[in-house]
Design an enzyme around this catalytic site. Structure first.
Site, mmCIF file in Angstrom:
data_model
loop_
_atom_site.group_PDB
_atom_site.id
_atom_site.type_symbol
_atom_site.label_atom_id
_atom_site.label_comp_id
_atom_site.label_asym_id
_atom_site.label_seq_id
_atom_site.Cartn_x
_atom_site.Cartn_y
_atom_site.Cartn_z
ATOM 1 N N ASP A 83 1.061 -1.092 0.143
ATOM 2 C CA ASP A 83 -0.059 -0.051 -0.005
ATOM 3 C C ASP A 83 1.058 1.275 -0.090
ATOM 4 O O ASP A 83 2.056 1.301 0.475
ATOM 5 C CB ASP A 83 -1.035 0.090 1.277
ATOM 6 C CG ASP A 83 -1.812 -1.339 1.452
ATOM 7 O OD1 ASP A 83 -2.080 -1.647 0.307
ATOM 8 O OD2 ASP A 83 -2.218 -1.361 2.513
HETATM 9 N N1 URA Z 1 -1.205 -5.821 4.072
HETATM 10 C C1 URA Z 1 -1.899 -4.676 3.902
HETATM 11 O O1 URA Z 1 -2.773 -4.339 4.547
HETATM 12 N N2 URA Z 1 -1.072 -3.846 3.337
HETATM 13 C C2 URA Z 1 0.369 -4.037 2.615
HETATM 14 O O2 URA Z 1 0.649 -3.052 1.969
HETATM 15 C C3 URA Z 1 0.374 -5.166 2.728
HETATM 16 C C4 URA Z 1 -0.009 -6.218 3.483
#
Ligand code: URA
Length: 239
Positions: free
Chosen positions: A101
C-alpha cells in the site's frame, strides 16, 4: 525468452526493429549468426549484436526499501511511483512483485522474470512475508492463537489461512503472512477492531530488509536461484 523480446528488453530497439536487426543477420547466438526471431534464449547463451556482447543478466531482481508515500505502480498516480527510486535503464524490463500500500514501507521486489513474479504471488507456494505492525490499541495475547489457527474470514469471500503473530509490546507486533491478499493485514486486524497505524515489510521469504530507506540493491545470483527454487522454477529459465 524469444530472441527478439530479449533484445527489445535490453533496449536494442522496439520489438519490430529488433526483428529487422535479426533478419539483417546482425545478431549472433553463441557465435553463430541467426535469423530466427523466436529462438529461445536462456541465461547461458551469449548474444552479440554487431559483434558487441549484450549483457545477459538473467537474474535482474531488485530489492528496494520502499518509503511510505510511494505508489507500487509504474506511473505516478497521485503519488510518486516506486520506479523513481531505481535507474531508468531498468524501467523497461522490471516489474513490481505484488503490491505494498502507499502508506506501507519496506521490502519490495522487482524482477524481469515474469514467471517468477507470477509464482511469487501464488498462495500455493506459501512464500512468507514478515511485517512490523503498529496498531491503535492494546494487542491481546489471544490474537496469537486466533491468527495461528487461521481460516479467518476477512470479507469479500476471502480468508487468511494462517498468520504468525509475535507481540513485541502493547502496540507493536510482527506478523508473518503467506498469501498476500489485497490489504490483507489491515483487513485482518480490522476484523478484530484494530486500526493499523504503520506497516513495514521487513522480510520476504529468506530475504531481509538490508538496504536503507529509498535505496535498492540487486539480488545475488545465489539469492535469485534460491527464490527460483522456492517457487519450483529451474535456474536459467526466464520469460
Ligand atoms: N497488508 C496490507 O494491509 N497492506 C500492505 O501493504 C501489505 C499487506
Amino acid at each position: 525468452m524469444r530472441l527478439d523480446r530479449f533484445l527489445a528488453n535490453k533496449s536494442i530497439g522496439t520489438r519490430k526493429t529488433c526483428k529487422q536487426i535479426i533478419n539483417k543477420m546482425r545478431v549472433k547466438v553463441n557465435g553463430v549468426v541467426t535469423t530466427k526471431n523466436d529462438m529461445n534464449i536462456t541465461s547461458s547463451d551469449i548474444i552479440e549484436v554487431d559483434d558487441k556482447v549484450i549483457e545477459n543478466d538473467p537474474y535482474l531482481t531488485i530489492l528496494l526499501n520502499k518509503p511510505s508515500g510511494y505508489i507500487c505502480s509504474t506511473k505516478d498516480e497521485g503519488y510518486i511511483s516506486v520506479m523513481k527510486l531505481i535507474p531508468k535503464m531498468y524501467h523497461k524490463t522490471l516489474r513490481i512483485v505484488g503490491r505494498l500500500d502507499v502508506d506501507t514501507s519496506g521490502l519490495l521486489l522487482l524482477t524481469d522474470n515474469g514467471i517468477l513474479n507470477a509464482r511469487l504471488n501464488l498462495p500455493k507456494y506459501h512464500i512468507p512475508k514478515k511485517y512490523l505492525v503498529r496498531v491503535n490499541h492494546l494487542l491481546k495475547e489471544e490474537l496469537v492463537e486466533i491468527f495461528k489457527v487461521g481460516n479467518i474470514d476477512i470479507g469479500r469471500g476471502e480468508k487468511v489461512t494462517t498468520a504468525l503473530l509475535k507481540i513485541i509490546d502493547p502496540y507493536n507486533c510482527e506478523i508473518t503472512i503467506f498469501e498476500g491478499k489485497y490489504h490483507e493485514i489491515k483487513r485482518l486486524f480490522g476484523k478484530y477492531h484494530y486500526d493499523v497505524i504503520s506497516l513495514k515489510r521487513i522480510e520476504y521469504d529468506f530475504l531481509q530488509l538490508d538496504v536503507e530507506e529509498g535505496k535498492y540493491r540487486k539480488l545475488t545470483k545465489e539469492e535469485y536461484n534460491r527464490l527460483l527454487e522456492d517457487v519450483k522454477l529451474n535456474s536459467g529459465e526466464y520469460q
